[in-house]
Design a protein around this motif. Sequence first.
Motif, mmCIF file in Angstrom:
data_model
loop_
_atom_site.group_PDB
_atom_site.id
_atom_site.type_symbol
_atom_site.label_atom_id
_atom_site.label_comp_id
_atom_site.label_asym_id
_atom_site.label_seq_id
_atom_site.Cartn_x
_atom_site.Cartn_y
_atom_site.Cartn_z
ATOM 1 N N ALA A 29 0.837 -1.205 0.000
ATOM 2 C CA ALA A 29 0.000 0.000 0.000
ATOM 3 C C ALA A 29 0.867 1.248 0.000
ATOM 4 O O ALA A 29 0.564 2.233 -0.695
ATOM 5 C CB ALA A 29 -0.920 -0.008 1.214
ATOM 6 N N LEU A 30 1.950 1.219 0.747
ATOM 7 C CA LEU A 30 2.863 2.359 0.810
ATOM 8 C C LEU A 30 3.518 2.590 -0.552
ATOM 9 O O LEU A 30 3.667 3.730 -1.000
ATOM 10 C CB LEU A 30 3.925 2.087 1.872
ATOM 11 C CG LEU A 30 4.715 3.246 2.418
ATOM 12 C CD1 LEU A 30 3.818 4.337 2.960
ATOM 13 C CD2 LEU A 30 5.663 2.770 3.500
ATOM 14 N N SER A 31 3.856 1.503 -1.216
ATOM 15 C CA SER A 31 4.448 1.574 -2.540
ATOM 16 C C SER A 31 3.512 2.275 -3.533
ATOM 17 O O SER A 31 3.929 3.132 -4.292
ATOM 18 C CB SER A 31 4.767 0.163 -3.033
ATOM 19 O OG SER A 31 5.151 0.162 -4.368
ATOM 20 N N VAL A 32 2.248 1.906 -3.484
ATOM 21 C CA VAL A 32 1.262 2.516 -4.382
ATOM 22 C C VAL A 32 1.071 3.989 -4.036
ATOM 23 O O VAL A 32 1.080 4.855 -4.911
ATOM 24 C CB VAL A 32 -0.083 1.756 -4.305
ATOM 25 C CG1 VAL A 32 -1.170 2.497 -5.050
ATOM 26 C CG2 VAL A 32 0.086 0.344 -4.841
ATOM 27 N N GLU A 33 0.923 4.283 -2.749
ATOM 28 C CA GLU A 33 0.686 5.665 -2.313
ATOM 29 C C GLU A 33 1.844 6.592 -2.686
ATOM 30 O O GLU A 33 1.633 7.703 -3.149
ATOM 31 C CB GLU A 33 0.479 5.705 -0.801
ATOM 32 C CG GLU A 33 0.270 7.105 -0.264
ATOM 33 C CD GLU A 33 0.197 7.146 1.241
ATOM 34 O OE1 GLU A 33 0.523 8.205 1.809
ATOM 35 O OE2 GLU A 33 -0.171 6.123 1.867
ATOM 36 N N LEU A 34 3.066 6.120 -2.478
ATOM 37 C CA LEU A 34 4.239 6.961 -2.726
ATOM 38 C C LEU A 34 4.764 6.856 -4.152
ATOM 39 O O LEU A 34 5.688 7.584 -4.524
ATOM 40 C CB LEU A 34 5.359 6.586 -1.746
ATOM 41 C CG LEU A 34 5.040 6.742 -0.262
ATOM 42 C CD1 LEU A 34 6.212 6.261 0.584
ATOM 43 C CD2 LEU A 34 4.686 8.178 0.076
ATOM 44 N N ALA A 35 4.192 5.950 -4.943
ATOM 45 C CA ALA A 35 4.621 5.703 -6.321
ATOM 46 C C ALA A 35 6.102 5.317 -6.366
ATOM 47 O O ALA A 35 6.895 5.863 -7.120
ATOM 48 C CB ALA A 35 4.339 6.913 -7.204
ATOM 49 N N VAL A 36 6.447 4.368 -5.496
ATOM 50 C CA VAL A 36 7.816 3.861 -5.381
ATOM 51 C C VAL A 36 7.743 2.338 -5.438
ATOM 52 O O VAL A 36 6.833 1.739 -4.870
ATOM 53 C CB VAL A 36 8.424 4.303 -4.025
ATOM 54 C CG1 VAL A 36 9.783 3.683 -3.821
ATOM 55 C CG2 VAL A 36 8.499 5.808 -3.929
ATOM 56 N N LYS A 37 8.692 1.733 -6.110
ATOM 57 C CA LYS A 37 8.705 0.270 -6.163
ATOM 58 C C LYS A 37 8.909 -0.306 -4.764
ATOM 59 O O LYS A 37 9.667 0.238 -3.957
ATOM 60 C CB LYS A 37 9.813 -0.216 -7.090
ATOM 61 C CG LYS A 37 9.535 0.085 -8.532
ATOM 62 C CD LYS A 37 10.598 -0.494 -9.423
ATOM 63 C CE LYS A 37 10.255 -0.213 -10.870
ATOM 64 N NZ LYS A 37 11.206 -0.847 -11.785
ATOM 65 N N ARG A 38 8.225 -1.385 -4.496
ATOM 66 C CA ARG A 38 8.296 -2.024 -3.181
ATOM 67 C C ARG A 38 9.712 -2.484 -2.857
ATOM 68 O O ARG A 38 10.171 -2.360 -1.720
ATOM 69 C CB ARG A 38 7.317 -3.188 -3.116
ATOM 70 C CG ARG A 38 7.083 -3.680 -1.711
ATOM 71 C CD ARG A 38 5.946 -4.628 -1.643
ATOM 72 N NE ARG A 38 6.094 -5.688 -2.635
ATOM 73 C CZ ARG A 38 5.458 -6.831 -2.595
ATOM 74 N NH1 ARG A 38 4.611 -7.076 -1.623
ATOM 75 N NH2 ARG A 38 5.628 -7.741 -3.523
ATOM 76 N N THR A 39 10.436 -2.964 -3.853
ATOM 77 C CA THR A 39 11.815 -3.403 -3.610
ATOM 78 C C THR A 39 12.697 -2.241 -3.155
ATOM 79 O O THR A 39 13.608 -2.422 -2.352
ATOM 80 C CB THR A 39 12.428 -4.043 -4.870
ATOM 81 O OG1 THR A 39 12.339 -3.131 -5.954
ATOM 82 C CG2 THR A 39 11.722 -5.330 -5.226
ATOM 83 N N LEU A 40 12.405 -1.051 -3.655
ATOM 84 C CA LEU A 40 13.153 0.126 -3.246
ATOM 85 C C LEU A 40 12.876 0.460 -1.781
ATOM 86 O O LEU A 40 13.797 0.812 -1.021
ATOM 87 C CB LEU A 40 12.786 1.311 -4.146
ATOM 88 C CG LEU A 40 13.645 2.559 -4.034
ATOM 89 C CD1 LEU A 40 15.118 2.243 -4.237
ATOM 90 C CD2 LEU A 40 13.183 3.587 -5.052
#
Length: 82
Positions: A29-40
């Motif tokens: 969810a954080l990845s989607v919200e921040l538009a950052v890849k989860r691996t990052l």
Amino acid sequence: MSQEEKRAFSRSFKLRAVKRMEAGESSGALSVELAVKRTLLYRWRDAVRQDGEKAFRRKSGRPSKTELLKREHGEEEASELA
């Protein structure tokens, strides 16, 4: 086929994201919200766990103006004590 534009994230942005992950927020969810890849997000978390307060600080290159001022101020104090 288009290339993704490379984004630069500030140190404070990374630390806030890691803090939210550590507080239990879903990395997906954080990845989607921040538009950052989860691996990052996981790499940032690992960097904070490994380096603590020193995470995401510049390692080389030209020092920032703040760093230069701190150095100058520290040198002045040292010369006054001598």
